[in-house]
Every structure is written in C-alpha cells, then in structure tokens.
Write an enzyme that holds these catalytic residues in place. Sequence first.
Site, PDB file in Angstrom:
ATOM      1  N   SER A 132      -6.813  -9.520  -6.260  1.00  0.00           N
ATOM      2  CA  SER A 132      -5.774  -9.905  -5.310  1.00  0.00           C
ATOM      3  C   SER A 132      -5.965 -11.339  -4.864  1.00  0.00           C
ATOM      4  O   SER A 132      -7.090 -11.804  -4.660  1.00  0.00           O
ATOM      5  CB  SER A 132      -5.789  -8.982  -4.089  1.00  0.00           C
ATOM      6  N   LYS A 204      -6.548  -1.220  -4.716  1.00  0.00           N
ATOM      7  CA  LYS A 204      -5.652  -2.373  -4.891  1.00  0.00           C
ATOM      8  C   LYS A 204      -4.197  -1.965  -4.663  1.00  0.00           C
ATOM      9  O   LYS A 204      -3.411  -2.710  -4.062  1.00  0.00           O
ATOM     10  CB  LYS A 204      -5.822  -2.955  -6.299  1.00  0.00           C
ATOM     11  N   HIS A 207      -3.696  -1.665  -0.984  1.00  0.00           N
ATOM     12  CA  HIS A 207      -3.608  -3.044  -0.486  1.00  0.00           C
ATOM     13  C   HIS A 207      -2.183  -3.554  -0.642  1.00  0.00           C
ATOM     14  O   HIS A 207      -1.598  -4.127   0.287  1.00  0.00           O
ATOM     15  CB  HIS A 207      -4.580  -3.944  -1.269  1.00  0.00           C
ATOM     16  N   ASN A 208      -1.592  -3.346  -1.813  1.00  0.00           N
ATOM     17  CA  ASN A 208      -0.237  -3.830  -2.058  1.00  0.00           C
ATOM     18  C   ASN A 208       0.784  -3.092  -1.194  1.00  0.00           C
ATOM     19  O   ASN A 208       1.769  -3.677  -0.743  1.00  0.00           O
ATOM     20  CB  ASN A 208       0.127  -3.681  -3.536  1.00  0.00           C
ATOM     21  N   GLU A 211       0.653  -4.586   2.055  1.00  0.00           N
ATOM     22  CA  GLU A 211       1.304  -5.902   1.905  1.00  0.00           C
ATOM     23  C   GLU A 211       2.818  -5.781   2.028  1.00  0.00           C
ATOM     24  O   GLU A 211       3.469  -6.599   2.691  1.00  0.00           O
ATOM     25  CB  GLU A 211       0.917  -6.487   0.551  1.00  0.00           C
TER      26      GLU A 211
END
Length: 499
Positions: A132, A204, A207-208, A211
């Site tokens: 990232s 991940k 995380h996105n 986001e």
Amino acid sequence: MPEPLSDIGLAGLAVMGQNLALNMADHGFRVSVYNRTRETMEKFVSENPSTPGGLRGEATLEAFVGSLKRPRKIVIMVKAGGPTDAVIGSLAPLLDAGDILIDGGNAHWLDTIRRERDLKAKGLRFVGSGVSGGEEGARFGPSLMPGGEFAAWKEIEPVWRAIAAKVDETTGKPLTDAGPGQPVKGGVPCTTYIGPDGAGHYVKMVHNGIEYGDMQMICEAYALLTGMLDFSEEQAGDVFAEWNRGLLDSFLIEITADILHQKDPVTGKPFVGVVLDTAGQKGTGKWTSVNALDLGTPAPTVAEAVFARYLSAIKPERVAASKRLCGPALSYSGDGTAFVQAIHDALYCSKICAYAQGFQLMRAAQAEYNWKLPFGEIASIFRGGCIIRARFLQKITEAYQRTAELPNLLLDPYFKGEIDRCQSNWRKVIAAAAENGIPAPTFYSALAYYDGYRSERLPANLLQAQRDYFGAHTYERIDQPRGKFFHLDWPDPARPQIG
C-alpha cells in the site's frame, strides 16, 4: 567474469513494479527484472544505471530465474486474477523446491489461499503481500502486509524491512526518506508478518475498505462546507489544511487540501469543479463489504462508501431525477466557525467508527480462516507508507497494546472519551445535513453503527417475531437460556408454544 547473481527478482514492470524494483535497488539489493515486453525492461534498466544494489535485466524467464541466488525470491507485480496465475504458471516449472514466489498485487485473499496450497504441493513457497502507498509508496517506502508460511517470511524479511516506510518509534510519525540511494536511518519499518496463506492480502483488502470509507467521509465534509456554508474550493482547502495540523492529520486530508487549492491548467478554474462527479473503483471495497455480509459482521460505513460510488456512476439518471425530484432549500444561518468545528468532529467520529468496523471484521476473519492476526502490529504498520496513514493510528496501536483482545475500538478508553467529547457535534451535523438535503451516507451509517453497538436492546425482537410468524423461523426468549428456540403456532397464538 560472470555477472553476480541477484538477491531478488521482480516480474512485471508497470509503474508499481518499476518503483518497487528501484526501492529495493536503492537499499543495496541487486535486483533482476523481467517484463513480457522486452523493450520495457531494456528501457527501464538503461534509464537507471547507477543504483546502489544494481539492476539486471533478463529477456527470458529461464535467464531471469537463472540469475537469482537460492532460494530464489521472485516478486510478481502484474494485474490480479488471470494474469497473476499465468505468470505463476510460467515460473513454477523453472523453480526448485524451497524457492519463493511473492505476489505484490491486489489479489483476492481466497486466490492467495489457493495459490499457496497448490504451490506448496509442488514444494514451492508462496507469499501474498499487500503493498500500500501507491506509486510514491512503492518507490520510497510502502506499508507491506505479507502472509504465507512463516519461514518464507523470514527469508524475505530483510528486504521487506529495508524497503518499507519508517515511522518514529514513540510518536508513530512517518520519517521522510532522504532521497534515492539515501535510506531512512532508524525508525520502525511498516511491515510485519500478518499470518498464514491469505492473511496478508485479506488485511490489505480491509485496509482498502477503510480507505473507501475515509475518502467518502472527506467528500461529505467537503459537500457540507461548500453546500451549507457556501465555501469556495479555496476556502474549503484552507479548512482541510488546518485540520491536517490537528487530530485529523493524515495523508488523505493532506492531499484533499492540495486538490482543493489546485487550479485547472486549461480553464484556470478550481480543478475539482471541472472533474465529472462519477467515481470509479477496482473492487476491493466491494470485496470487503461482501465478506462482511458473508461473516455476519457489521461494516455499514464501508458498504455505504461503495454504494455512494455506485450512485455517482449513474450520472445521466441523476441529472434527469434532479429535474423532477425536490428537496429542502439550503438554509444555514448559524455560527459558521462553530459549524466548521462540528463538521470536523463529525468526520473524526465517523472515521473512528470506520476503523472500528474494519478491525472488527478482521477479528471475525481470523476465526473463520483460523488465523491469529496481530491487531496492534497491523495498526502500527498502517502508520506510514499506506493510503490510510494517519496520526490517530498511533492511538489504535496504543489501544491494542493496552488490550490485545480488544473486541471493538469503541470500547478503548481513549476512543470512548473522544466519541463522548465529539458526538454532540456529530449529531448536529447529521441533523443539519438531513434537514438541508445534503447526502452524507457514511456520516449517517457511522452514527447508526455507534448507536446500534451501544444499545442493550434493539428492535430485532419484533423482526424475529415477524420471521416466526411468516416462516416458522423460531425465536429465543429473554427468560430462557440462549440457544433454546421456540415457535408460536400462528395465527392462533393462544395455542401452546413449541420449544
């Protein structure tokens, strides 16, 4: 004299692959590179002749594999899905037992689980590593989330720790790279072992998802500033720049201020004013939302952020609807300075809830996939390099240091105190948005999540009674032990209950 063998290889020289290769070479690792289009590889190597570690280009996969020290370590940086499988299929027959393939793309974690299992059967090791930070992160220090066999992680750990973003050990503040060939001195690397098989790519993905929520919340704050307070883009940019000096200090707030101050080079008007209001996506927010539904875990703010992008995409339909559907006229006459602070607090509280949902989802996933995720370390590696890096991730790190098995961030004393302090403004902003017809779906959903989570009793009792009425789905009773189910013989509730 033969050319020395390389420490690591990288296949796939699009922008992310090139930047990651340069990052590794700048930190003293000799890197072999391969690209399906030979000209791309040759141009890349010729344009970067003087890195500390050195770049070595190879025109064939056979030569590429042969140029690496054993056990071979190869990073794959190609499009997720079929292209990744194709590269793995081409490389695997050329490798020896114990060699390591590392997928640095945005792979679906179930694909990573499958690939790790299939390659293990062939004696090969596979690491699925989230990367990232975008192009700049790949070049100067990303946040790296590796998952796979622990022994494989130990083989790549020196490289991953060297190239990762670094943060100050005490404050969590990102440390700035001195430039190419000048690695950061000291600091804590933003990488750690996440867990087996698909754990790295799963984290991940979450995380996105966070986001997505973060970005939509910022957009809603922008809409409130420009819609209700009639701020210009320049004024709104000033507000975000000021917020970036306080609790909301983050990469996304920083770039929002830059964007709002940017002029369009063609018209000279504010840049955002000439950007069409339709948002794209690559699917990771949807994956997060679907997985939350599959695991029965509430993540409404992430889902609302995804739906907001879908709604933006039906632009022609919205234009037509705007001519037929009406709403309230904008009318705010209160203290503008106070309302700016209220929007700040609403954004802050909603952000806390979005992160709480993300970490709650990871807790559910570790039970589902038999992982043991290091939540405090995950928060720690999000502090630098990645897109959601923010000052308050230091507080999340500290929360898990206090209570490793914390069920929800909202229960941590620090975050409870912050919500208590700011929620009055949060509620005022949401009420004002609703009264003035300004859509704020992530603000709304975050507050509903908070109010639902803190409620001892929800109206689901009526919902379950409805299910029993029309479908004999049974229900539990408040005066009986959990796990004991009953059914009322509808539509004659006077009949005896069935236990």
